[in-house]
Design a protein around this motif. Structure first.
Motif, mmCIF file in Angstrom:
data_model
loop_
_atom_site.group_PDB
_atom_site.id
_atom_site.type_symbol
_atom_site.label_atom_id
_atom_site.label_comp_id
_atom_site.label_asym_id
_atom_site.label_seq_id
_atom_site.Cartn_x
_atom_site.Cartn_y
_atom_site.Cartn_z
ATOM 1 N N HIS A 54 0.832 -1.208 0.000
ATOM 2 C CA HIS A 54 0.000 0.000 0.000
ATOM 3 C C HIS A 54 0.867 1.258 0.000
ATOM 4 N N ALA A 55 1.950 1.222 0.753
ATOM 5 C CA ALA A 55 2.859 2.369 0.799
ATOM 6 C C ALA A 55 3.487 2.612 -0.576
ATOM 7 N N LYS A 56 3.906 1.546 -1.233
ATOM 8 C CA LYS A 56 4.501 1.689 -2.566
ATOM 9 C C LYS A 56 3.476 2.215 -3.566
ATOM 10 N N ARG A 57 2.216 1.807 -3.426
ATOM 11 C CA ARG A 57 1.154 2.311 -4.299
ATOM 12 C C ARG A 57 0.922 3.804 -4.053
ATOM 13 N N ALA A 58 0.953 4.227 -2.792
ATOM 14 C CA ALA A 58 0.782 5.643 -2.466
ATOM 15 C C ALA A 58 1.931 6.474 -3.032
ATOM 16 N N VAL A 59 3.152 5.957 -2.951
ATOM 17 C CA VAL A 59 4.315 6.650 -3.515
ATOM 18 C C VAL A 59 4.146 6.813 -5.022
ATOM 19 N N ALA A 60 3.722 5.747 -5.692
ATOM 20 C CA ALA A 60 3.552 5.790 -7.148
ATOM 21 C C ALA A 60 2.426 6.731 -7.575
ATOM 22 N N ALA A 61 1.437 6.931 -6.697
ATOM 23 C CA ALA A 61 0.288 7.773 -7.046
ATOM 24 C C ALA A 61 0.536 9.260 -6.842
ATOM 25 N N CYS A 62 1.610 9.626 -6.155
ATOM 26 C CA CYS A 62 1.865 11.042 -5.895
ATOM 27 C C CYS A 62 2.178 11.757 -7.210
ATOM 28 N N PRO A 63 1.350 12.740 -7.598
ATOM 29 C CA PRO A 63 1.552 13.399 -8.893
ATOM 30 C C PRO A 63 2.800 14.287 -8.965
#
Length: 74
Positions: A54-63
């Motif tokens: 989930h943390a890696k997904r949040a990092v990838a989603a940061c515009p």
């Protein structure tokens, strides 16, 4: 048994780059929330193993690429 160091995953926010989009807190509410202006507040910089995806997904989603994860020796 030899001593081994575990490598913890930690969250880091670049507060200069962050524009307060809020995607990180939506994807990782267990570790992040938003202040009254929409900027993230890290409640726990150490990411538990069960939340690492989930943390890696949040990092990838940061515009603006203001959120990142690091591995730190414990």
């Amino acid at each position: 048994m030899p001593f081994t160091r575990s490598r913890e995953l930690t969250l880091r926010i670049d507060r200069i780059a962050c524009e307060g989009h809020g995607a990180c807190a939506e994807l990782l509410p267990e570790l992040l929330s938003l202040d009254e202006w929409g900027y993230p507040i890290v409640h726990s910089a150490t990411v538990p193993p069960e939340l690492s995806a989930h943390a890696k997904r949040a990092v990838a989603a940061c515009p603006v690429l203001a959120l990142r994860t690091d591995r730190s020796a414990r």
